[in-house]
Design a protein around this motif. Structure first.
Motif, PDB file in Angstrom:
ATOM      1  N   GLU A  19     -13.603  27.274  -3.471  1.00 54.77           N
ATOM      2  CA  GLU A  19     -14.064  27.819  -2.202  1.00 54.77           C
ATOM      3  C   GLU A  19     -13.516  29.228  -2.040  1.00 54.77           C
ATOM      4  O   GLU A  19     -12.316  29.454  -2.158  1.00 54.77           O
ATOM      5  CB  GLU A  19     -13.599  26.945  -1.045  1.00 54.77           C
ATOM      6  N   GLU A  24     -17.674  30.334   1.030  1.00 51.85           N
ATOM      7  CA  GLU A  24     -18.702  30.073   0.028  1.00 51.85           C
ATOM      8  C   GLU A  24     -18.102  29.295  -1.142  1.00 51.85           C
ATOM      9  O   GLU A  24     -16.923  29.431  -1.443  1.00 51.85           O
ATOM     10  CB  GLU A  24     -19.296  31.387  -0.465  1.00 51.85           C
ATOM     11  N   HIS A  25     -18.928  28.459  -1.802  1.00 48.90           N
ATOM     12  CA  HIS A  25     -18.474  27.663  -2.939  1.00 48.90           C
ATOM     13  C   HIS A  25     -19.091  28.178  -4.232  1.00 48.90           C
ATOM     14  O   HIS A  25     -20.242  28.613  -4.249  1.00 48.90           O
ATOM     15  CB  HIS A  25     -18.850  26.193  -2.741  1.00 48.90           C
ATOM     16  N   TYR A  26     -18.302  28.096  -5.304  1.00 46.02           N
ATOM     17  CA  TYR A  26     -18.733  28.545  -6.625  1.00 46.02           C
ATOM     18  C   TYR A  26     -18.239  27.559  -7.670  1.00 46.02           C
ATOM     19  O   TYR A  26     -17.251  26.852  -7.457  1.00 46.02           O
ATOM     20  CB  TYR A  26     -18.156  29.923  -6.967  1.00 46.02           C
TER      21      TYR A  26
END
Length: 73
Positions: A19, A24-26
């Motif tokens: 995170e 946002e998540h990756y």
């Protein structure tokens, strides 16, 4: 130079789901992380290399414990 800070949320297969500090998540390949990286660790990208930020990880864990304790008061 630090580009950005990420927190390891979980591992899924060959990826770490992280995170971004903005929410946002990756997905990052686990092979790109330090071998001792684990869920909850704060990592930073420095000159193209992911590194664990031990101090930030410690602070985040302490905040989480305090929050958890406050829920039981």
């Amino acid at each position: 130079m630090i580009i950005y800070m990420l927190i390891i949320d979980r591992f899924e297969g060959k990826y770490a789901v992280v995170e971004h500090e903005l929410g946002e998540h990756y997905n990052i390949l686990k092979t790109n992380l330090p071998k001792n990286a684990k869920e909850g660790d704060c990592i930073v990208l420095v000159n193209g290399i992911y590194k664990i930020d031990a101090e930030e990880t410690k602070e985040l864990r302490e905040k989480a414990i305090k929050l958890q304790d406050s829920l039981w008061e």
